[in-house]
Design an enzyme around this catalytic site. Structure first.
Site, PDB file in Angstrom:
ATOM      1  N   HIS A   1      41.745  15.261  63.965  1.00 24.66           N
ATOM      2  CA  HIS A   1      41.793  15.181  65.438  1.00 24.66           C
ATOM      3  C   HIS A   1      42.395  16.407  66.103  1.00 24.66           C
ATOM      4  O   HIS A   1      42.588  16.422  67.314  1.00 24.66           O
ATOM      5  CB  HIS A   1      42.565  13.932  65.876  1.00 24.66           C
TER       6      HIS A   1
ATOM      7  N   GLY B   1      44.689  10.675  62.509  1.00 24.56           N
ATOM      8  CA  GLY B   1      45.215  10.636  61.143  1.00 24.56           C
ATOM      9  C   GLY B   1      46.736  10.687  61.110  1.00 24.56           C
ATOM     10  O   GLY B   1      47.362  11.391  61.901  1.00 24.56           O
TER      11      GLY B   1
ATOM     12  N   GLY C   1      48.435  14.602  60.276  1.00 19.77           N
ATOM     13  CA  GLY C   1      48.614  15.575  61.352  1.00 19.77           C
ATOM     14  C   GLY C   1      49.432  15.012  62.503  1.00 19.77           C
ATOM     15  O   GLY C   1      50.170  15.741  63.158  1.00 19.77           O
TER      16      GLY C   1
ATOM     17  N   TYR D   1      53.270  10.515  69.408  1.00 17.74           N
ATOM     18  CA  TYR D   1      53.908   9.466  70.220  1.00 17.74           C
ATOM     19  C   TYR D   1      52.832   8.485  70.706  1.00 17.74           C
ATOM     20  O   TYR D   1      51.634   8.764  70.645  1.00 17.74           O
ATOM     21  CB  TYR D   1      54.578  10.082  71.463  1.00 17.74           C
TER      22      TYR D   1
ATOM     23  N   TYR E   1      49.368  18.393  70.952  1.00 20.16           N
ATOM     24  CA  TYR E   1      48.285  18.769  71.867  1.00 20.16           C
ATOM     25  C   TYR E   1      47.987  20.256  71.693  1.00 20.16           C
ATOM     26  O   TYR E   1      48.191  21.062  72.580  1.00 20.16           O
ATOM     27  CB  TYR E   1      48.684  18.473  73.318  1.00 20.16           C
TER      28      TYR E   1
HETATM   29  C1  LIG Z   1      41.030  11.132  70.664  1.00 13.20           C
HETATM   30  C2  LIG Z   1      42.412  11.641  70.434  1.00 13.20           C
HETATM   31  C3  LIG Z   1      43.488  10.882  70.847  1.00 13.20           C
HETATM   32  C4  LIG Z   1      44.802  11.305  70.635  1.00 13.20           C
HETATM   33  N1  LIG Z   1      45.838  10.510  71.038  1.00 13.20           N
HETATM   34  C5  LIG Z   1      47.110  10.904  70.797  1.00 13.20           C
HETATM   35  C6  LIG Z   1      48.219  10.088  71.151  1.00 13.20           C
HETATM   36  O1  LIG Z   1      48.076   9.010  71.704  1.00 13.20           O
HETATM   37  N2  LIG Z   1      49.470  10.547  70.876  1.00 13.20           N
HETATM   38  C7  LIG Z   1      49.679  11.749  70.267  1.00 13.20           C
HETATM   39  O2  LIG Z   1      50.825  12.100  70.019  1.00 13.20           O
HETATM   40  N3  LIG Z   1      48.648  12.531  69.935  1.00 13.20           N
HETATM   41  C8  LIG Z   1      47.384  12.149  70.176  1.00 13.20           C
HETATM   42  N4  LIG Z   1      46.349  12.963  69.801  1.00 13.20           N
HETATM   43  C9  LIG Z   1      46.644  14.241  69.145  1.00 13.20           C
HETATM   44  C10 LIG Z   1      46.863  14.027  67.658  1.00 13.20           C
HETATM   45  O3  LIG Z   1      48.094  13.387  67.424  1.00 13.20           O
HETATM   46  C11 LIG Z   1      46.897  15.364  66.936  1.00 13.20           C
HETATM   47  O4  LIG Z   1      45.664  16.020  67.116  1.00 13.20           O
HETATM   48  C12 LIG Z   1      47.189  15.194  65.450  1.00 13.20           C
HETATM   49  O5  LIG Z   1      47.561  16.439  64.905  1.00 13.20           O
HETATM   50  C13 LIG Z   1      46.006  14.627  64.729  1.00 13.20           C
HETATM   51  O6  LIG Z   1      46.293  14.341  63.398  1.00 13.20           O
HETATM   52  P1  LIG Z   1      45.070  14.309  62.367  1.00 13.20           P
HETATM   53  O7  LIG Z   1      45.598  14.080  61.016  1.00 13.20           O
HETATM   54  O8  LIG Z   1      44.012  13.409  62.877  1.00 13.20           O
HETATM   55  O9  LIG Z   1      44.542  15.793  62.580  1.00 13.20           O
HETATM   56  P2  LIG Z   1      44.098  16.983  61.645  1.00 13.20           P
HETATM   57  O10 LIG Z   1      43.106  17.717  62.464  1.00 13.20           O
HETATM   58  O11 LIG Z   1      43.676  16.517  60.306  1.00 13.20           O
HETATM   59  O12 LIG Z   1      45.429  17.840  61.505  1.00 13.20           O
HETATM   60  C14 LIG Z   1      46.151  18.354  62.582  1.00 13.20           C
HETATM   61  C15 LIG Z   1      47.066  19.479  62.102  1.00 13.20           C
HETATM   62  O13 LIG Z   1      47.949  18.999  61.092  1.00 13.20           O
HETATM   63  C16 LIG Z   1      47.695  19.646  59.848  1.00 13.20           C
HETATM   64  N5  LIG Z   1      47.677  18.621  58.795  1.00 13.20           N
HETATM   65  C17 LIG Z   1      46.848  17.560  58.736  1.00 13.20           C
HETATM   66  N6  LIG Z   1      47.137  16.807  57.669  1.00 13.20           N
HETATM   67  C18 LIG Z   1      48.166  17.401  57.034  1.00 13.20           C
HETATM   68  C19 LIG Z   1      48.895  17.088  55.870  1.00 13.20           C
HETATM   69  N7  LIG Z   1      48.605  16.013  55.127  1.00 13.20           N
HETATM   70  N8  LIG Z   1      49.891  17.913  55.489  1.00 13.20           N
HETATM   71  C20 LIG Z   1      50.182  19.020  56.223  1.00 13.20           C
HETATM   72  N9  LIG Z   1      49.523  19.355  57.341  1.00 13.20           N
HETATM   73  C21 LIG Z   1      48.516  18.563  57.751  1.00 13.20           C
HETATM   74  C22 LIG Z   1      46.345  20.300  60.012  1.00 13.20           C
HETATM   75  O14 LIG Z   1      46.204  21.416  59.173  1.00 13.20           O
HETATM   76  C23 LIG Z   1      46.324  20.638  61.476  1.00 13.20           C
HETATM   77  O15 LIG Z   1      47.034  21.825  61.708  1.00 13.20           O
HETATM   78  C24 LIG Z   1      45.028  12.547  70.002  1.00 13.20           C
HETATM   79  C25 LIG Z   1      43.947  13.316  69.592  1.00 13.20           C
HETATM   80  C26 LIG Z   1      42.651  12.891  69.801  1.00 13.20           C
HETATM   81  C27 LIG Z   1      41.493  13.744  69.375  1.00 13.20           C
END
Ligand SMILES: Cc1cc2nc3c(=O)[nH]c(=O)nc-3n(C[C@H](O)[C@H](O)[C@H](O)COP(=O)(O)OP(=O)(O)OC[C@H]3O[C@@H](n4cnc5c(N)ncnc54)[C@H](O)[C@@H]3O)c2cc1C
Ligand SMILES: *[C@@H]1O[C@H](CO)[C@@H](O)[C@H](O)[C@H]1NC(C)=O
Ligand SMILES: *[C@@H]1O[C@H](CO)[C@@H](O)[C@H](O)[C@H]1NC(C)=O
Ligand SMILES: *[C@@H]1O[C@H](CO)[C@@H](O)[C@H](O)[C@H]1NC(C)=O
Ligand SMILES: *[C@@H]1O[C@H](CO)[C@@H](O)[C@H](O)[C@H]1NC(C)=O
Length: 560
Positions: free
Chosen positions: A112, A178, A181, A188, A474
């Site tokens: 995300h 996820g 991330g 939050y 963000y």
């Molecule tokens: C539709 C949508 C809704 C959202 N709503 C919220 C919300 O309500 N509250 C909020 O706080 N945020 C929200 N976000 C933002 C979200 O929390 C961040 O984008 C978060 O980083 C996503 O985590 P991910 O694992 O899905 O992302 P990824 O894209 O997999 O990772 C994000 C970052 O973390 C790193 N990373 C991922 N996994 C690991 C790991 N296992 N170890 C080390 N580094 C890692 C990646 O390299 C990248 O830099 C939202 C985003 C979207 C797209």
């Protein structure tokens, strides 16, 4: 899932490509694959986790967790290899081998990242995709859970509710986000005013560090454990799992969502919201969403303020609270909806609450779009004149949307140095600027992103300054892109203090200690500043003059 079955077929694909003619043509990558195969534990062979570009599943694995269509184009840079670990040792082996060949590794959990930083890079890179590591073990006796990085928030919420109707976890609103991330960036959600952010409820972590060691809180030490609670993903190691404290929620919670346009006293109500939302009962979280809609007069636009709330209590208590503190919103009895906490998650995600809760296990989002986000913090209330100006600007730009999330409550009690996430007392609310669009193409993208930038610029007098604070989760590459070259520290400082303010310094110290060669790096990771590097910097005269030259060049460029 189809992915699972294709993974089984993989060893064949990989081995064939290794034995075939590709051997010579792609020798470095093949050496890397050899290293992976050679170093994986015989009891947990890694072959099935390796996807070369030639694999028939390569594209589906890559696209499987792309959550921003901006990065799903044919010109988006692709990884030369994908590794999808399904055992801890695979992560260790991958780190060891990647480090040996100095390959750039991107880590993805839920995908995300707003800037696609978990699966896109401007230099050659490979992807470590964590989606197979997504177990959730809940222990009701200690009210804790171990959650692996590849789990989604929806899966986590569902599994908690399966065990208890009176427990929850304070994390994000979108169920497909996820854990990896989200928590590493300090994620939050709507329990924030009651229980703080996700990282305020993390009690242990399992990571693989830059030396390929598998560590937990005890073995990594308190510094590194501090850093992985909000210091941003991709800087300190691979998060395998977090151990979290579950929090108590009532069996019945109450939600509402109502809209008020400027024609319906919107200005007065928004003005009042900014005083009420950050100070009211911690059990109540009222998000405010501002967008432009058609007015009642033909061809006249207006702004609509949408108020969406979660209250940890029954509707009767909320009715009297609202009557007392926020009568201006003018809620009717029928606006109050009592649900379970799990259903409130669906309500907040715009899913009909009568839908079977299993929908929260879906890893694919309901819809996909092109998007860009920016963020800000507001520390003093905005005057009515201020709001009038904002409405005018919003109507002029028309497309942009702003989400306001109130702080206060528990957020104001936690010291700003407790975790890397620094935005605590003194903040009234956070702004998220949103641009969403549905057409492909670079020009369309630029158009929407420019509108968003303009709104962000317009808001400057109303938001935090020196530094202008922003939220790590963000991610916004407008704050700077770090290629981690010679000036990497200075580049990193620019975005670092915006995301982490005074905590940036400690993050750099920890980073320099645990990953001095900067193996874990992304566009906006924490930079390294080691003593050795610093000495090199100041003792090499030629380097110093080059530095001045570069600064001068930069300065001249900015002058134009
Ligand atoms: C539709 C949508 C809704 C959202 N709503 C919220 C919300 O309500 N509250 C909020 O706080 N945020 C929200 N976000 C933002 C979200 O929390 C961040 O984008 C978060 O980083 C996503 O985590 P991910 O694992 O899905 O992302 P990824 O894209 O997999 O990772 C994000 C970052 O973390 C790193 N990373 C991922 N996994 C690991 C790991 N296992 N170890 C080390 N580094 C890692 C990646 O390299 C990248 O830099 C939202 C985003 C979207 C797209
Ligand atoms: C993929 O196959 C092509 C030819 O079919 C070959 O040239 C190339 O090296 C292969 N790449 C990998 C990563 O195996
Ligand atoms: C893998 O192991 C084989 C045999 O043990 C060895 O010849 C080869 O050099 C190793 N390759 C790598 C990349 O480590
Ligand atoms: C991403 O792009 C691929 C290839 O063009 C396409 O098949 C897929 O549907 C796209 N994904 C989404 C969610 O639009
Ligand atoms: C707007 O506020 C005025 C006075 O405060 C009130 O009389 C009027 O009913 C309100 N209008 C709406 C649509 O709530």
């Amino acid at each position: 899932m189809g992915l699972r079955s294709s993974i089984i077929l993989l060893p064949v694909a990989v081995l064939l490509s290794l034995v075939g003619s590709s051997f010579a043509t792609n020798s470095v990558h093949n050496t890397f694959v050899h290293c992976l195969l050679n170093h994986s534990e015989p009891s947990h062979p890694i072959a099935a986790a390796i996807f070369s570009q030639n694999s028939s599943s390569f594209s589906s694995v890559l696209q499987g967790h792309i959550r921003n269509l901006r990065f799903n184009t044919s010109t988006t840079p692709k990884p030369f290899l994908i590794v999808t670990p399904f055992h801890e040792s695979h992560v260790q082996t991958t780190v060891v081998c990647a480090k040996r060949y100095n390959f750039l590794m991107k880590i993805r959990s839920g995908g995300h990242d707003y800037e696609g930083a978990s699966y896109v890079a401007s230099q050659p890179f490979f992807l470590m995709d964590m989606f197979n590591l997504r177990s959730i073990e809940i222990d009701m006796e200690s009210e804790t859970a171990w959650v692996q990085a590849g789990a989604t928030l929806g899966e986590l919420y569902y599994r908690i509710a399966e065990k208890s109707k009176t427990h929850g976890f304070p994390a994000g609103v979108c169920p497909t986000v996820g854990v990896g991330g989200h928590i590493s960036g300090g994620g939050y959600g709507n329990l924030m005013r009651k229980y703080g952010t996700s990282v305020d409820n993390v009690v242990d972590a399992q990571i693989v560090d830059a030396q390929g060691r598998l560590l937990d809180r005890r073995t990594m030490g308190e510094d590194l454990f501090w850093a992985v609670r909000g210091g941003g993903g991709g800087s300190f190691g691979v998060i395998l799992a977090y151990k979290i404290n579950l929090v108590r929620v009532p069996e019945k919670v109450t939600v509402f969502q109502v809209g008020r346009t400027l024609e319906q006293n919107g200005t007065d109500i928004v003005y009042k919201w900014q005083h009420v939302a950050p100070t009211i009962d911690n059990n109540l979280f009222i998000r405010l969403i501002l967008g432009v809609v058609d007015g009642t007069q033909v061809a006249k636009k207006t702004v609509r303020a949408n108020f969406i709330a979660l209250f940890l209590g029954d509707s009767e208590s909320l009715v009297s609270l609202m009557k007392d503190k926020f009568p201006q919103l003018g809620l009717k009895q029928s606006d109050y909806i009592e649900t379970s906490w799990l259903q409130s998650v669906m309500f907040w995600d715009n899913i009909d609450i009568t839908t079977p809760v299993e929908i929260l296990l879906e890893r694919q989002p309901q819809s996909m779009k092109y998007l860009k986000r920016k963020s800000d913090y507001v520390k003093k209330p905005i005057s009515k004149e201020g709001w009038e100006g904002i409405w005018k600007k919003m109507i002029e730009l028309e497309k942009s949307v702003m989400y306001f999330n109130p702080y206060g409550g528990r957020m104001a009690e936690i010291p700003s140095t407790e975790t890397p996430f620094p935005h605590r007392s003194g903040n009234l609310w956070k702004i998220q600027y949103q641009a969403n669009w549905y057409e492909a193409g670079e020009e369309v993208a630029q158009y929407h992103m420019n509108l968003l930038k303009e709104l962000h610029k317009y808001m400057t007098p109303f938001v935090s300054q020196n530094p202008r604070q922003t939220f790590m989760c963000y991610k916004d590459l407008d704050l700077g892109i770090n290629h981690h070259g010679f000036l990497g520290y200075f580049k990193g400082r620019a975005y670092g203090v915006q995301y982490f303010t005074h905590n940036f310094k400690r993050l750099v110290e920890i980073k320099s200690k645990v990953d001095p060669t900067n193996f874990f790096r992304t566009e906006q990771s924490i930079p390294v500043l080691s003593y050795v590097e610093f000495r090199k910097l100041i003792t090499e005269k030629s380097v110093l003059s080059l530095l001045f030259g570069l600064f001068a060049l930069h300065w001249f460029r900015n002058l134009k």
